[in-house]
Design a protein around this motif. Structure first.
Motif, PDB file in Angstrom:
ATOM      1  N   ALA A  25     -11.190   9.447  -6.608  1.00 39.54           N
ATOM      2  CA  ALA A  25     -12.083  10.592  -6.246  1.00 39.54           C
ATOM      3  C   ALA A  25     -12.626  10.248  -4.461  1.00 39.54           C
ATOM      4  O   ALA A  25     -12.825  11.178  -3.431  1.00 39.54           O
ATOM      5  N   ILE A  26     -12.376   8.617  -4.166  1.00 38.25           N
ATOM      6  CA  ILE A  26     -13.569   8.120  -2.324  1.00 38.25           C
ATOM      7  C   ILE A  26     -12.165   8.699  -1.787  1.00 38.25           C
ATOM      8  O   ILE A  26     -12.064  10.074  -1.104  1.00 38.25           O
ATOM      9  N   PHE A  27     -10.843   8.539  -2.162  1.00 35.26           N
ATOM     10  CA  PHE A  27      -9.660   8.013  -0.833  1.00 35.26           C
ATOM     11  C   PHE A  27      -8.384   9.720  -1.057  1.00 35.26           C
ATOM     12  O   PHE A  27      -8.140  10.630  -0.567  1.00 35.26           O
ATOM     13  N   GLY A  28      -8.634  10.134  -2.849  1.00 26.90           N
ATOM     14  CA  GLY A  28      -7.833  11.216  -3.047  1.00 26.90           C
ATOM     15  C   GLY A  28      -5.985  10.759  -3.677  1.00 26.90           C
ATOM     16  O   GLY A  28      -5.865   9.517  -2.822  1.00 26.90           O
ATOM     17  N   THR A  29      -5.823  11.882  -4.071  1.00 29.41           N
ATOM     18  CA  THR A  29      -4.218  11.185  -4.301  1.00 29.41           C
ATOM     19  C   THR A  29      -3.243  10.794  -3.235  1.00 29.41           C
ATOM     20  O   THR A  29      -1.798   9.908  -2.988  1.00 29.41           O
ATOM     21  N   LYS A  30      -3.609  11.583  -2.426  1.00 25.70           N
ATOM     22  CA  LYS A  30      -2.157  11.930  -1.265  1.00 25.70           C
ATOM     23  C   LYS A  30      -2.206  10.694  -0.867  1.00 25.70           C
ATOM     24  O   LYS A  30      -1.395   9.938  -0.543  1.00 25.70           O
ATOM     25  N   LYS A  31      -3.809  10.150   0.657  1.00 24.15           N
ATOM     26  CA  LYS A  31      -3.863   9.232   0.742  1.00 24.15           C
ATOM     27  C   LYS A  31      -3.548   7.631   0.527  1.00 24.15           C
ATOM     28  O   LYS A  31      -3.111   7.308   0.638  1.00 24.15           O
ATOM     29  N   LEU A  32      -3.854   7.995  -1.514  1.00 22.56           N
ATOM     30  CA  LEU A  32      -3.577   6.797  -1.844  1.00 22.56           C
ATOM     31  C   LEU A  32      -1.680   6.779  -2.019  1.00 22.56           C
ATOM     32  O   LEU A  32      -1.759   5.175  -1.826  1.00 22.56           O
ATOM     33  N   ARG A  33      -1.192   7.394  -1.674  1.00 22.54           N
ATOM     34  CA  ARG A  33       0.099   7.479  -1.956  1.00 22.54           C
ATOM     35  C   ARG A  33       0.400   7.027  -0.728  1.00 22.54           C
ATOM     36  O   ARG A  33       2.150   6.330  -0.837  1.00 22.54           O
ATOM     37  N   ASN A  34       0.003   7.121   0.383  1.00 26.99           N
ATOM     38  CA  ASN A  34       0.358   7.325   1.633  1.00 26.99           C
ATOM     39  C   ASN A  34       0.868   5.538   1.657  1.00 26.99           C
ATOM     40  O   ASN A  34       1.801   5.104   2.659  1.00 26.99           O
ATOM     41  N   VAL A  35      -0.775   4.863   1.371  1.00 28.51           N
ATOM     42  CA  VAL A  35      -0.125   4.084   1.142  1.00 28.51           C
ATOM     43  C   VAL A  35      -0.154   2.916   1.118  1.00 28.51           C
ATOM     44  O   VAL A  35       0.235   1.986   1.524  1.00 28.51           O
ATOM     45  N   GLY A  36       0.117   3.283  -0.649  1.00 30.66           N
ATOM     46  CA  GLY A  36       1.256   2.781  -1.584  1.00 30.66           C
ATOM     47  C   GLY A  36       2.895   3.009  -0.707  1.00 30.66           C
ATOM     48  O   GLY A  36       3.147   1.657  -0.558  1.00 30.66           O
ATOM     49  N   SER A  37       3.419   4.100   0.154  1.00 33.34           N
ATOM     50  CA  SER A  37       4.729   3.956   0.816  1.00 33.34           C
ATOM     51  C   SER A  37       4.682   3.205   1.697  1.00 33.34           C
ATOM     52  O   SER A  37       5.537   2.187   2.036  1.00 33.34           O
ATOM     53  N   ASP A  38       3.582   3.013   2.721  1.00 33.12           N
ATOM     54  CA  ASP A  38       3.017   2.347   3.753  1.00 33.12           C
ATOM     55  C   ASP A  38       3.537   0.463   3.254  1.00 33.12           C
ATOM     56  O   ASP A  38       3.952   0.077   3.902  1.00 33.12           O
ATOM     57  N   LEU A  39       2.670   0.430   2.132  1.00 27.91           N
ATOM     58  CA  LEU A  39       2.891  -1.164   1.932  1.00 27.91           C
ATOM     59  C   LEU A  39       4.257  -0.978   1.444  1.00 27.91           C
ATOM     60  O   LEU A  39       4.631  -2.282   1.799  1.00 27.91           O
ATOM     61  N   GLY A  40       4.767   0.098   0.522  1.00 24.08           N
ATOM     62  CA  GLY A  40       6.125  -0.852   0.272  1.00 24.08           C
ATOM     63  C   GLY A  40       6.654  -0.653   1.335  1.00 24.08           C
ATOM     64  O   GLY A  40       8.013  -2.156   1.169  1.00 24.08           O
ATOM     65  N   ALA A  41       7.556  -0.308   2.110  1.00 23.24           N
ATOM     66  CA  ALA A  41       8.098  -0.064   3.201  1.00 23.24           C
ATOM     67  C   ALA A  41       7.453  -1.523   4.837  1.00 23.24           C
ATOM     68  O   ALA A  41       8.661  -2.053   4.615  1.00 23.24           O
ATOM     69  N   ALA A  42       6.010  -2.052   3.808  1.00 23.98           N
ATOM     70  CA  ALA A  42       6.250  -3.475   4.477  1.00 23.98           C
ATOM     71  C   ALA A  42       6.387  -4.430   4.360  1.00 23.98           C
ATOM     72  O   ALA A  42       7.418  -5.575   4.815  1.00 23.98           O
ATOM     73  N   VAL A  43       6.296  -4.766   2.725  1.00 26.71           N
ATOM     74  CA  VAL A  43       7.182  -5.589   2.161  1.00 26.71           C
ATOM     75  C   VAL A  43       8.369  -5.785   2.349  1.00 26.71           C
ATOM     76  O   VAL A  43       9.139  -6.878   2.299  1.00 26.71           O
ATOM     77  N   LYS A  44       9.146  -4.713   1.921  1.00 23.55           N
ATOM     78  CA  LYS A  44      10.804  -3.969   2.261  1.00 23.55           C
ATOM     79  C   LYS A  44      10.956  -4.796   3.405  1.00 23.55           C
ATOM     80  O   LYS A  44      11.922  -5.483   3.211  1.00 23.55           O
ATOM     81  N   GLY A  45      10.278  -4.429   4.959  1.00 25.89           N
ATOM     82  CA  GLY A  45      10.655  -5.089   6.147  1.00 25.89           C
ATOM     83  C   GLY A  45      10.387  -6.889   6.554  1.00 25.89           C
ATOM     84  O   GLY A  45      11.038  -6.840   6.323  1.00 25.89           O
ATOM     85  N   PHE A  46       9.738  -7.270   5.413  1.00 29.70           N
ATOM     86  CA  PHE A  46       9.205  -8.433   5.700  1.00 29.70           C
ATOM     87  C   PHE A  46      10.142  -9.425   5.024  1.00 29.70           C
ATOM     88  O   PHE A  46      10.717 -10.418   5.905  1.00 29.70           O
ATOM     89  N   LYS A  47      10.661  -9.137   3.571  1.00 28.03           N
ATOM     90  CA  LYS A  47      11.898  -9.866   2.483  1.00 28.03           C
ATOM     91  C   LYS A  47      13.490  -9.127   3.488  1.00 28.03           C
ATOM     92  O   LYS A  47      13.803 -10.237   4.181  1.00 28.03           O
ATOM     93  N   ASP A  48      13.357  -8.451   4.233  1.00 32.44           N
ATOM     94  CA  ASP A  48      14.513  -7.783   4.921  1.00 32.44           C
ATOM     95  C   ASP A  48      14.910  -8.898   6.171  1.00 32.44           C
ATOM     96  O   ASP A  48      15.736  -9.480   6.635  1.00 32.44           O
ATOM     97  N   GLY A  49      12.936  -9.378   6.630  1.00 33.80           N
ATOM     98  CA  GLY A  49      13.214  -9.827   7.939  1.00 33.80           C
ATOM     99  C   GLY A  49      13.392 -11.264   7.568  1.00 33.80           C
ATOM    100  O   GLY A  49      14.264 -12.119   8.242  1.00 33.80           O
ATOM    101  N   MET A  50      12.865 -11.712   6.375  1.00 33.27           N
ATOM    102  CA  MET A  50      12.827 -13.392   6.101  1.00 33.27           C
ATOM    103  C   MET A  50      14.050 -13.803   6.124  1.00 33.27           C
ATOM    104  O   MET A  50      15.098 -14.814   5.954  1.00 33.27           O
ATOM    105  N   LYS A  51      15.187 -12.359   5.478  1.00 36.87           N
ATOM    106  CA  LYS A  51      16.960 -12.888   4.608  1.00 36.87           C
ATOM    107  C   LYS A  51      17.696 -12.967   5.960  1.00 36.87           C
ATOM    108  O   LYS A  51      18.562 -14.060   6.059  1.00 36.87           O
ATOM    109  N   ASP A  52      16.738 -11.828   6.802  1.00 38.37           N
ATOM    110  CA  ASP A  52      18.074 -11.797   7.948  1.00 38.37           C
ATOM    111  C   ASP A  52      17.699 -12.431   9.453  1.00 38.37           C
ATOM    112  O   ASP A  52      17.859 -12.405  10.668  1.00 38.37           O
ATOM    113  N   GLY A  53      16.078 -13.055   9.114  1.00 37.38           N
ATOM    114  CA  GLY A  53      15.936 -14.193  10.275  1.00 37.38           C
ATOM    115  C   GLY A  53      16.472 -14.449  11.325  1.00 37.38           C
ATOM    116  O   GLY A  53      16.682 -15.105  12.278  1.00 37.38           O
TER     117      GLY A  53
END
Length: 78
Positions: A18-46
Motif C-alpha cells: 500500500a505504501i510503495f505500490g507494486t511497480k516500485k517494488l518490482r523495480n526494487v526487486g529487479s535492481d536487487l537481482g541485477a546487483a546480486v548477479k553483478g556481484f557474483k560475476d565480479g567475484m567469479k571473474d575478479g
C-alpha cells in the motif's frame, strides 16, 4: 510475543504494498537481482584479468635522489 505468525507477515506485506505500490517494488526487486548477479560475476571473474601464477606488475616511481628516501634493498649504510 516471540515469533510472528503468518498473519503478521501478511499484514506487513499489505502495508508495504500500500505504501510503495507494486511497480516500485518490482523495480526494487529487479535492481536487487541485477546487483546480486553483478556481484557474483565480479567475484567469479575478479581474478581472470591477470594471468594465473604471474604476480601483478609493480609500479615504481622515477628515482629521485631525495635524502628522505629509504632504499629497502640497501645492504650497507653509506
Amino acid at each position: 510475543m516471540g515469533s510472528f505468525s503468518i498473519w503478521h507477515w501478511l499484514i506487513v506485506l499489505v502495508v508495504v504494498i500500500a505504501i510503495f505500490g507494486t511497480k516500485k517494488l518490482r523495480n526494487v526487486g529487479s535492481d536487487l537481482g541485477a546487483a546480486v548477479k553483478g556481484f557474483k560475476d565480479g567475484m567469479k571473474d575478479g581474478s581472470s584479468t591477470e594471468e594465473p601464477g604471474k604476480p601483478p606488475q609493480q609500479v615504481t616511481a622515477n628515482k629521485v635522489n631525495d635524502p628522505n628516501t629509504v632504499d629497502v634493498d640497501a645492504k650497507t649504510k653509506s
